[in-house]
Design a protein around this motif. Structure first.
Motif, PDB file in Angstrom:
ATOM      1  N   GLY A  63       0.750  -1.236   0.164  1.00 41.93           N
ATOM      2  CA  GLY A  63      -0.141   0.021  -0.261  1.00 41.93           C
ATOM      3  C   GLY A  63       0.573   1.018   0.257  1.00 41.93           C
ATOM      4  N   ALA A  64       2.437   1.091  -0.429  1.00 44.01           N
ATOM      5  CA  ALA A  64       2.723   2.550   0.163  1.00 44.01           C
ATOM      6  C   ALA A  64       3.018   2.793  -1.558  1.00 44.01           C
ATOM      7  CB  ALA A  64       4.389   2.187   0.591  1.00 44.01           C
ATOM      8  N   GLY A  65       3.798   4.149  -1.724  1.00 40.33           N
ATOM      9  CA  GLY A  65       4.782   4.368  -2.885  1.00 40.33           C
ATOM     10  C   GLY A  65       5.805   5.068  -2.788  1.00 40.33           C
ATOM     11  N   LEU A  66       6.517   5.955  -4.341  1.00 41.02           N
ATOM     12  CA  LEU A  66       7.491   6.272  -4.388  1.00 41.02           C
ATOM     13  C   LEU A  66       7.495   7.617  -3.561  1.00 41.02           C
ATOM     14  CD1 LEU A  66       8.053   6.863  -8.595  1.00 41.02           C
ATOM     15  CD2 LEU A  66       8.823   4.724  -5.654  1.00 41.02           C
ATOM     16  N   GLY A  67       6.137   7.862  -2.860  1.00 41.70           N
ATOM     17  CA  GLY A  67       6.208   9.326  -1.462  1.00 41.70           C
ATOM     18  C   GLY A  67       6.618   8.351  -0.556  1.00 41.70           C
ATOM     19  N   ASP A  68       5.983   7.452  -0.408  1.00 42.00           N
ATOM     20  CA  ASP A  68       6.902   7.060   1.021  1.00 42.00           C
ATOM     21  C   ASP A  68       7.305   6.927   1.085  1.00 42.00           C
ATOM     22  OD1 ASP A  68       3.977   7.378   2.258  1.00 42.00           O
ATOM     23  OD2 ASP A  68       3.605   5.864   0.363  1.00 42.00           O
ATOM     24  N   ILE A  69       8.706   7.067  -0.017  1.00 42.09           N
ATOM     25  CA  ILE A  69      10.897   6.270   0.796  1.00 42.09           C
ATOM     26  C   ILE A  69      10.869   7.599   1.345  1.00 42.09           C
ATOM     27  CG2 ILE A  69      12.348   6.104   0.035  1.00 42.09           C
ATOM     28  CD1 ILE A  69      11.010   5.180  -2.719  1.00 42.09           C
ATOM     29  N   ALA A  70      10.720   6.804   3.264  1.00 41.40           N
ATOM     30  CA  ALA A  70      12.093   7.577   3.576  1.00 41.40           C
ATOM     31  C   ALA A  70      13.792   7.817   2.802  1.00 41.40           C
ATOM     32  CB  ALA A  70      11.775   6.824   5.395  1.00 41.40           C
ATOM     33  N   HIS A  71      14.453   6.519   2.863  1.00 36.22           N
ATOM     34  CA  HIS A  71      15.690   6.620   1.822  1.00 36.22           C
ATOM     35  C   HIS A  71      15.482   5.701   1.576  1.00 36.22           C
ATOM     36  CE1 HIS A  71      19.828   5.262   2.902  1.00 36.22           C
ATOM     37  NE2 HIS A  71      19.517   6.639   3.235  1.00 36.22           N
ATOM     38  N   LEU A  72      16.785   6.326   0.231  1.00 39.86           N
ATOM     39  CA  LEU A  72      16.695   5.897  -1.003  1.00 39.86           C
ATOM     40  C   LEU A  72      18.519   5.553  -1.134  1.00 39.86           C
ATOM     41  CD1 LEU A  72      15.166   4.178  -3.522  1.00 39.86           C
ATOM     42  CD2 LEU A  72      15.917   6.013  -4.438  1.00 39.86           C
ATOM     43  N   THR A  73      19.200   3.776  -1.046  1.00 44.43           N
ATOM     44  CA  THR A  73      19.968   3.336  -1.889  1.00 44.43           C
ATOM     45  C   THR A  73      20.055   3.295  -3.162  1.00 44.43           C
ATOM     46  OG1 THR A  73      20.714   3.083   0.907  1.00 44.43           O
ATOM     47  CG2 THR A  73      22.593   2.456  -1.197  1.00 44.43           C
ATOM     48  N   ILE A  74      21.189   3.855  -3.730  1.00 49.51           N
ATOM     49  CA  ILE A  74      20.532   3.733  -4.596  1.00 49.51           C
ATOM     50  C   ILE A  74      22.267   3.058  -6.028  1.00 49.51           C
ATOM     51  CG2 ILE A  74      21.236   4.749  -7.194  1.00 49.51           C
ATOM     52  CD1 ILE A  74      20.266   6.888  -5.721  1.00 49.51           C
ATOM     53  N   TYR A  75      22.525   1.692  -5.993  1.00 54.50           N
ATOM     54  CA  TYR A  75      23.529   0.997  -5.999  1.00 54.50           C
ATOM     55  C   TYR A  75      24.392   1.885  -7.626  1.00 54.50           C
ATOM     56  CZ  TYR A  75      23.189  -0.734  -1.510  1.00 54.50           C
ATOM     57  OH  TYR A  75      22.939  -0.920  -0.553  1.00 54.50           O
ATOM     58  N   LEU A  76      25.320   1.936  -8.032  1.00 51.45           N
ATOM     59  CA  LEU A  76      25.535   2.434  -9.010  1.00 51.45           C
ATOM     60  C   LEU A  76      27.071   1.518  -9.733  1.00 51.45           C
ATOM     61  CD1 LEU A  76      23.830   5.923  -9.847  1.00 51.45           C
ATOM     62  CD2 LEU A  76      23.334   4.288 -11.199  1.00 51.45           C
ATOM     63  N   CYS A  77      27.109   0.885 -11.119  1.00 49.68           N
ATOM     64  CA  CYS A  77      28.278   0.270 -11.517  1.00 49.68           C
ATOM     65  C   CYS A  77      28.203   1.555 -12.293  1.00 49.68           C
ATOM     66  CB  CYS A  77      27.971  -1.026 -13.146  1.00 49.68           C
ATOM     67  SG  CYS A  77      27.922  -2.433 -11.349  1.00 49.68           S
ATOM     68  N   ASP A  78      29.344   1.827 -13.099  1.00 49.85           N
ATOM     69  CA  ASP A  78      30.483   2.397 -13.407  1.00 49.85           C
ATOM     70  C   ASP A  78      29.688   4.532 -12.850  1.00 49.85           C
ATOM     71  OD1 ASP A  78      32.017   4.017 -15.845  1.00 49.85           O
ATOM     72  OD2 ASP A  78      30.845   3.261 -17.125  1.00 49.85           O
ATOM     73  N   ILE A  79      30.323   4.366 -12.265  1.00 46.13           N
ATOM     74  CA  ILE A  79      29.140   6.032 -11.513  1.00 46.13           C
ATOM     75  C   ILE A  79      29.558   7.138 -11.841  1.00 46.13           C
ATOM     76  CG2 ILE A  79      30.959   6.289  -9.654  1.00 46.13           C
ATOM     77  CD1 ILE A  79      27.814   6.901  -7.776  1.00 46.13           C
ATOM     78  N   ALA A  80      30.512   7.377 -12.794  1.00 44.62           N
ATOM     79  CA  ALA A  80      30.776   8.481 -13.387  1.00 44.62           C
ATOM     80  C   ALA A  80      30.438   8.535 -15.170  1.00 44.62           C
ATOM     81  CB  ALA A  80      32.875   8.347 -13.871  1.00 44.62           C
ATOM     82  N   ASN A  81      29.895   6.963 -14.811  1.00 44.39           N
ATOM     83  CA  ASN A  81      29.273   7.473 -16.270  1.00 44.39           C
ATOM     84  C   ASN A  81      27.349   7.078 -16.680  1.00 44.39           C
ATOM     85  OD1 ASN A  81      31.286   8.094 -18.382  1.00 44.39           O
ATOM     86  ND2 ASN A  81      32.059   6.135 -17.522  1.00 44.39           N
TER      87      ASN A  81
END
Length: 127
Positions: A63-81
């Protein structure tokens, strides 16, 4: 099921992870960029869209959505690109209501061509 912890789905069915775990009114989930058939999509823009779609789907189960997110961790390979393309999709999909977030550059993720993975902590609206 243990005490106050709810898992969605309740049984793993052989999976290594639940889709969503809820403790009290807080949901925890980690998503990867796969399509409806469970296939990894190609390229950072497509993967960014797919991983946010997966996040919407998982949070919707409680019953939640994007607006309910308190904290998001994003893992990116090759973060510079990959950061700019991810951020473009992120800004469009999240709009003006954005969570606290942390972007982490990693050497590799679970699948060889996977470029992004998300872990979210979200409030579960009271029913």
């Amino acid at each position: 099921m243990s005490g106050n912890i709810q898992r969605f789905p309740a049984e793993s069915g052989g999976a290594l992870s639940s889709d969503v775990t809820v403790i009290g009114n807080t949901a925890y989930t980690t998503v990867i960029p796969v399509d409806a058939d469970g296939e990894l999509v190609e390229g950072i823009t497509a993967q960014s869209e797919a991983v946010i779609d997966a996040l919407v789907t998982d949070l919707g189960k409680v019953g939640a959505g994007l607006g309910d997110i308190a904290h998001l961790t994003i893992y990116l390979c090759d973060i510079a690109n990959t950061r700019a393309a991810f951020n473009e999709v992120y800004a469009r999909r999240f709009g003006d209501v954005v969570p606290v977030r942390c972007a982490v550059g990693v050497a590799a993720l679970a699948r060889p061509t996977m470029l992004v993975e998300l872990t979210a902590i979200a409030a579960v609206p009271t029913r």
